[in-house]
Design an enzyme around this catalytic site. Structure first.
Site, PDB file in Angstrom:
ATOM      1  N   LYS A   1      59.492   5.641  41.342  1.00 50.79           N
ATOM      2  CA  LYS A   1      60.480   4.523  40.760  1.00 50.79           C
ATOM      3  C   LYS A   1      60.946   4.844  39.238  1.00 50.79           C
ATOM      4  CE  LYS A   1      62.345   3.233  44.046  1.00 50.79           C
ATOM      5  NZ  LYS A   1      61.625   4.446  44.641  1.00 50.79           N
TER       6      LYS A   1
ATOM      7  N   LYS B 235      72.426   8.973  46.362  1.00 53.22           N
ATOM      8  CA  LYS B 235      72.161   7.883  47.350  1.00 53.22           C
ATOM      9  C   LYS B 235      71.371   8.537  48.536  1.00 53.22           C
ATOM     10  CE  LYS B 235      70.379   3.895  48.485  1.00 53.22           C
ATOM     11  NZ  LYS B 235      68.953   3.511  47.782  1.00 53.22           N
TER      12      LYS B 235
ATOM     13  N   GLU C 116      54.827   5.948  45.105  1.00 50.58           N
ATOM     14  CA  GLU C 116      56.173   5.270  44.930  1.00 50.58           C
ATOM     15  C   GLU C 116      56.386   4.581  43.753  1.00 50.58           C
ATOM     16  OE1 GLU C 116      59.786   3.537  46.031  1.00 50.58           O
ATOM     17  OE2 GLU C 116      58.549   5.335  46.842  1.00 50.58           O
TER      18      GLU C 116
ATOM     19  N   ASN D 181      84.133  15.933  52.480  1.00 47.59           N
ATOM     20  CA  ASN D 181      82.682  16.026  52.291  1.00 47.59           C
ATOM     21  C   ASN D 181      82.154  17.089  53.050  1.00 47.59           C
ATOM     22  OD1 ASN D 181      83.135  13.612  50.884  1.00 47.59           O
ATOM     23  ND2 ASN D 181      82.342  12.194  52.313  1.00 47.59           N
ATOM     24  N   GLY D 182      81.299  17.996  52.472  1.00 50.98           N
ATOM     25  CA  GLY D 182      80.694  18.994  53.205  1.00 50.98           C
ATOM     26  C   GLY D 182      80.512  20.425  52.498  1.00 50.98           C
TER      27      GLY D 182
ATOM     28  N   GLU E  28      62.446   8.018  38.368  1.00 51.33           N
ATOM     29  CA  GLU E  28      63.948   8.095  38.773  1.00 51.33           C
ATOM     30  C   GLU E  28      64.855   7.341  37.996  1.00 51.33           C
ATOM     31  OE1 GLU E  28      64.189   8.233  43.740  1.00 51.33           O
ATOM     32  OE2 GLU E  28      63.232   6.282  42.777  1.00 51.33           O
TER      33      GLU E  28
ATOM     34  N   ARG F 135      76.869   6.264  45.468  1.00 50.68           N
ATOM     35  CA  ARG F 135      76.321   7.454  46.095  1.00 50.68           C
ATOM     36  C   ARG F 135      76.125   8.591  45.049  1.00 50.68           C
ATOM     37  NH1 ARG F 135      75.346   6.883  50.970  1.00 50.68           N
ATOM     38  NH2 ARG F 135      76.287   5.154  52.406  1.00 50.68           N
TER      39      ARG F 135
ATOM     40  N   HIS G  78      39.136  14.847  38.961  1.00 46.96           N
ATOM     41  CA  HIS G  78      39.044  16.082  39.291  1.00 46.96           C
ATOM     42  C   HIS G  78      40.430  16.971  38.638  1.00 46.96           C
ATOM     43  CE1 HIS G  78      36.155  16.199  42.143  1.00 46.96           C
ATOM     44  NE2 HIS G  78      36.660  14.818  42.531  1.00 46.96           N
TER      45      HIS G  78
ATOM     46  N   TRP H 271      80.793  15.153  44.408  1.00 41.47           N
ATOM     47  CA  TRP H 271      79.684  15.760  44.073  1.00 41.47           C
ATOM     48  C   TRP H 271      79.877  17.300  43.865  1.00 41.47           C
ATOM     49  CZ3 TRP H 271      74.740  13.028  42.497  1.00 41.47           C
ATOM     50  CH2 TRP H 271      73.713  13.849  42.007  1.00 41.47           C
TER      51      TRP H 271
ATOM     52  N   CYS I 241      79.638  12.812  49.647  1.00 36.96           N
ATOM     53  CA  CYS I 241      80.317  12.272  48.535  1.00 36.96           C
ATOM     54  C   CYS I 241      81.311  10.936  49.196  1.00 36.96           C
ATOM     55  CB  CYS I 241      81.513  13.287  48.106  1.00 36.96           C
ATOM     56  SG  CYS I 241      80.605  14.911  47.615  1.00 36.96           S
TER      57      CYS I 241
END
Length: 710
Positions: free
Chosen positions: A587, A705, A583, A200-201, A590, A123, A606, A174, A98
């Protein structure tokens, strides 16, 4: 055993049982600690269970900068420690990152903190708050405002309350413990509203502490572990009458992870910060000082920062600062100068940070190889890897470990290193790596990749690798991050701050760093100078080739607009373009929330071929290489089932247009470098589709993030 060693070892084993029960750190002395420890364990007659726990403690460094630029303050077994004391880092997981901002000075802290919180919005968070300790000793009062939702909602409350003050802390949260609402938002205060804390934590033993405090008469208003820590500090202050000491004693007892900022009306001339497993830095100004979880929050005010180490705390006043461990030992702090500027974390005229960062890639790719690539020699100079170059050259196996986008870059690295250097390479999801008891030997080199350098799963993986004796290298973007400190050596990406949650420029910078490692290994193993020069000179041309693609972004935008209503996408690639397909699909998932899957093109028949119909867009990476014809065959299979084909192809390819509905052309390059160019159109395709669908491109739902919880 030497008498001095015995004294040191006995000292570090004082209260061994309690330390091991906490499972968080062990203070140790002497270069040969573990051999001494085994002897002392026997002498003290510790139980077999305790001996087993001692043996399982990870051999981790706390600080060993990349390239020898930072003094190696704390190192692991078999390394000499400049200071006689060093600390093993936590074996608990770090927490979700956070945002924290703190200020002490003569200015109004409110706009400084709110602006800092806005710069940390990328973030990911679900609530925000601010606390201001106003007045002087005896007449100070605490002003609190917090609100579920965005910082803009908090600003409305702050404006309505007309909050001002020269000492304050702010937070974007968060939710972990408790729902994302006004009550659970940070800051949290004690019963008397005299101490405010942001955190944070995750405090793992908060429940036990909470029960103790409830027996003492404390009443809790929220569901959070953070409020428990605040009340705990308050209870200790009643005994010590010293805020710094109360904070220190509380942190000695808590288990888990934390980055905290604390202010109090009881001592309104002090701002306290501390960290374990969650980043926190100090900003040094003139007659003012700052705390932040990220330099971007305070870069407008100062470039001079101190990165707090594990279990280190800082006491800030308006005039200065002091640092010490939570075990009350004074520490010496190194002041770093932040390299990026405010402009680099602003949008710079682009509609979104993500689009800005996509367009920054010609520069960021070049910044990664600048000063490291020697094109006329076909070689590279990797100063950050100097301590481990011999081990890297002699490696019998290389293991990449990473998550998400970084895992995709590692897959590309597997192709590169095996082909150029002939070294067996494995790519592991960091989240799975340590839980399957991986077979690792001292001849292995583990390369950990992380944009933030704080990814919890990746940190756990490198700790497991070090425990098993491997040499560990880090490829990270954030200077001073946990992975940068806990690896033997590494390479900084120099991509600058990446604000968009969906990684773009960090991915191509990771590829640049991996290419440098692959070229180095190839030249020291089996790659000729002429072949090395060819590859190195091709790398030099990549930035202008990326720019060439970006200059034609409007063509990609037109294609994207045709597919904004699609429900599913399939991405196909072969060889080193298979990771690019993964990738590209990631993207799109996301930022547009469209279901997308990446597959090796040959695997389509397959299973996934059953999904293909006229409503299924299929993105095919069809660059001209040794398996080009096979990719064309896969494309024809899609076409025969009415799939809509978007092809990524090399300029000059006259065949591909016969099979694809749309073709996006990229410049020709060395086959090893194709993934760097082929991913650019996929980034733009995802971006334009997401924007047209009205999605929040920079802050997609449910994503943060830096994923720093397990």
């Amino acid at each position: 055993m030497a008498i001095e060693q015995e004294k040191e070892a006995k000292f570090c084993l004082k209260n061994t049982h309690a330390i091991l029960q906490k499972s968080r750190r062990l203070v140790i002395f002497g270069a040969q600690f573990f051999s001494v420890l085994e002897t002392i364990v026997t002498i003290l007659g510790l139980s077999q269970k305790t001996q087993t726990k001692v043996s399982a403690l990870p051999r981790l460094p706390i600080l060993s900068g990349f390239g020898g630029t930072d003094t190696p303050v704390c190192l692991c077994k078999n390394y000499f420690c400049e200071s006689p004391k060093f600390i093993f880092s936590t074996i608990n997981e770090v927490s979700l990152m956070c945002g924290i901002v703190g200020y002490i000075g003569s200015k109004n802290a409110t706009p400084i903190i709110l602006a800092g919180l806005k710069r940390l919005e990328y973030r990911g968070y679900d609530s925000a708050g601010i606390a201001l300790a106003n007045g002087t000793n005896g007449s100070a009062h605490m002003d609190i405002a917090k609100k579920a939702g965005k910082v803009t909602e908090l600003e409305k409350v702050v404006k309505q309350l007309q909050l001002r003050g020269s000492l304050g802390i702010g937070h974007t949260r968060w939710a972990t413990h408790g729902a994302p609402n006004d009550v659970n938002a940070h800051p949290h205060t004690d019963t008397d509203n005299t101490i405010a804390l942001v955190h944070n934590g995750i405090i793992e033993n908060y429940s036990a502490i909470k029960q103790r405090l409830q027996k003492q008469g404390y009443v809790f208003r929220s569901e959070t572990d953070t409020e428990v820590l605040t009340m705990f500090i308050h209870s200790l202050y009643q005994k010590t009458k010293d805020l710094t000491e109360a904070v220190r004693l509380a942190l000695c007892e808590v288990e888990g992870t934390f980055g905290i900022a604390v202010v109090s009306t009881l001592e309104p001339d002090k701002l306290i910060g501390a960290r374990r497993g969650s980043p926190l830095l100090v900003g040094i100004g003139e007659n003012e000082n700052f705390l932040a979880s990220d330099a971007s929050a305070i870069i407008q005010h100062t470039r001079h920062v101190i990165y707090l180490q594990e279990d280190e705390m800082v006491i800030l006043t308006r005039e200065g600062y002091s640092t010490k461990t939570i075990d009350n030992e004074t520490t010496d702090s190194i002041i770093h100068e932040v390299e990026f500027d405010l402009e680099s974390i602003e949008k710079g005229g682009f509609d979104h940070f993500m689009l800005k960062e996509i367009h920054e890639q010609p520069r960021t790719f070049k910044d990664c190889f600048r000063g490291r690539l020697l094109p006329n020699d076909g070689m590279v100079r990797l100063g950050g890897l100097t301590p481990v170059l011999d081990k890297l050259r002699r490696a019998q196996r290389i293991i990449f470990t990473a998550c998400g986008t970084s895992w995709h870059s590692a897959l590309v690295g597997e192709y590169m290193i095996e082909q150029l250097a002939g070294i067996p390479v494995e790519v592991e999801y960091a989240s799975e790596f340590r839980y399957r008891n991986p077979v690792i030997t001292p001849d292995d080199v583990v390369i950990a990749i992380s944009q933030s350098g704080e990814t919890a799963d990746t940190l756990g993986a490198i700790r497991e690798a070090r425990l098993k004796g491997a040499t560990v290298i880090g490829l990270v973007n954030v200077v001073g991050s946990s992975i940068a400190r806990e690896t033997d050596a590494g390479i900084y990406l120099h991509a600058g701050p990446e604000i968009g949650v969906a990684s773009t420029k960090a991915f191509t910078s990771q590829l640049a760093a991996i290419m440098l490692v692959a070229l180095y290994l190839g030249r020291t193993r089996r790659l000729s100078q002429s072949d090395g020069m060819e590859l190195a000179q091709a790398i030099e041309r990549v930035p202008e080739q990326i720019q060439y693609i970006l200059d034609r972004a409007e063509t990609i935008k037109k294609i994207a607009l045709e597919y904004t209503d699609a429900k599913n996408f399939l991405y196909l690639g072969r060889g080193s373009n298979f990771p690019v397909a993964l990738e590209g699909a990631l993207k799109l998932k996301e930022i547009s929330y469209i279901h997308a899957e990446g597959y090796p093109a040959a695997e389509m028949k397959h299973g996934p071929i059953a999904l293909i119909d006229e409503n299924m867009p299929v993105v095919c990476l069809a660059t001209q290489d040794e398996i080009y014809d096979k990719v064309l065959s896969n494309i024809q299979e899609v076409r025969a089932r009415n799939g809509r084909i978007i092809a990524i192809a090399n300029e000059g390819d006259s065949r591909i247009a016969e099979f694809a509905e749309h073709v996006i052309y990229i410049p020709n390059t060395h086959p090893m470098l194709t993934p760097v160019l082929s991913v650019i159109p996929l980034q733009l395709l995802a971006y334009y589709i997401a924007v047209e669908r009205g999605c929040n491109v920079d802050m997609p739902r449910n994503l943060a993030k830096s994923v720093t919880v397990e």
